[in-house]
Design an enzyme around this catalytic site. Sequence first.
Site, PDB file in Angstrom:
ATOM      1  N   ALA A 179       0.808  -1.217   0.000  1.00 33.96           N
ATOM      2  CA  ALA A 179       0.000   0.000   0.000  1.00 33.96           C
ATOM      3  C   ALA A 179       0.843   1.270   0.000  1.00 33.96           C
ATOM      4  O   ALA A 179       0.349   2.337  -0.334  1.00 33.96           O
ATOM      5  CB  ALA A 179      -0.932   0.010   1.214  1.00 33.96           C
ATOM      6  N   LYS A 180       2.111   1.159   0.418  1.00 35.57           N
ATOM      7  CA  LYS A 180       3.054   2.285   0.437  1.00 35.57           C
ATOM      8  C   LYS A 180       2.449   3.526   1.082  1.00 35.57           C
ATOM      9  O   LYS A 180       2.537   4.631   0.560  1.00 35.57           O
ATOM     10  CB  LYS A 180       3.558   2.599  -0.974  1.00 35.57           C
ATOM     11  CG  LYS A 180       4.346   1.467  -1.611  1.00 35.57           C
ATOM     12  CD  LYS A 180       4.906   1.876  -2.959  1.00 35.57           C
ATOM     13  CE  LYS A 180       5.716   0.757  -3.587  1.00 35.57           C
ATOM     14  NZ  LYS A 180       4.860  -0.366  -4.050  1.00 35.57           N
ATOM     15  N   ARG A 181       1.873   3.368   2.245  1.00 35.30           N
ATOM     16  CA  ARG A 181       1.252   4.494   2.931  1.00 35.30           C
ATOM     17  C   ARG A 181       2.317   5.369   3.596  1.00 35.30           C
ATOM     18  O   ARG A 181       3.330   4.885   4.093  1.00 35.30           O
ATOM     19  CB  ARG A 181       0.254   4.000   3.978  1.00 35.30           C
ATOM     20  CG  ARG A 181      -0.950   3.265   3.392  1.00 35.30           C
ATOM     21  CD  ARG A 181      -1.694   4.127   2.384  1.00 35.30           C
ATOM     22  NE  ARG A 181      -2.973   3.555   1.995  1.00 35.30           N
ATOM     23  CZ  ARG A 181      -3.305   3.233   0.759  1.00 35.30           C
ATOM     24  NH1 ARG A 181      -2.426   3.416  -0.220  1.00 35.30           N
ATOM     25  NH2 ARG A 181      -4.497   2.748   0.485  1.00 35.30           N
TER      26      ARG A 181
END
Length: 270
Positions: free
Chosen positions: A94-96
């Site tokens: 998700a690379k939040r």
Amino acid sequence: MAGFGARLTQAVAARGPLCLGIDPHPELLAAWGLPSNPDGLAAFSAICVEAYAGFAVVKPQVAFFESYGAAGYAVLERTIADLRAAGVLVLADAKRGDIGTTMAAYAAAWLADGPLASDAVTASPYLGFGSLQPLLDTAEGHDRGVFVLAATSNPEGASVQAVRRPDGRTLAQGMVDAAAEVNARAPGLVGVVVGATLTEVPDVSALAGPVLVPGVGAQGGRPADLAGLGGARSGQLLPAVSREVLRAGPDVAAIRAAAERLRDAVAHLA
């Protein structure tokens, strides 16, 4: 439940050091004869779940589900549940990256007890490593993990990640070192992401956590070149593959066979 680091170590020892991707981009859906809609997404994901059962780690690329809105998220929730029911560790790609209460909300979504809860999630630390604290706290409290971007293989990445700090370290090395400080207290809680196609990589020898290495296969990274990447110790690297395996689909047996070939090719990393 054992901590994420211990569970990952056990899974890799039993099933091999390979992270398999579920990347249902439209071109691949078309190649598999599936429509670019939620039904095609669901069929694609179900095939992957069946083919990947028995492997250590699977990484759904969240963006390709998110593009279908609520219906896509419903498929993602079902995919995560089915993978975990099959005993596979799920790494939500998700690379939040955010701050404060917003990061805390992302942490609750991906690492607490909700329908998207995964064994680990990817995150961007480039708002400052300290901005990840709510994510790290939630991960530790729920025996989950976080993989932070350190040195990525996209050409634009070096313009930020290779910048030198006043102490002479690159920003990428600083992220690895910050992760190592967390792992000194909670071993294996934080992993880092280092691209397989990079010519210069940070030193990960003191990380005391896993190194996710995307870019193996279709993107040019060769399994034979990975051993010892960045000073990594035996069992530390987790090569990530997606297209190299998925282009063998949609036949479940063919996908599994392609994954097994790559797993065997990187077995020396375990």
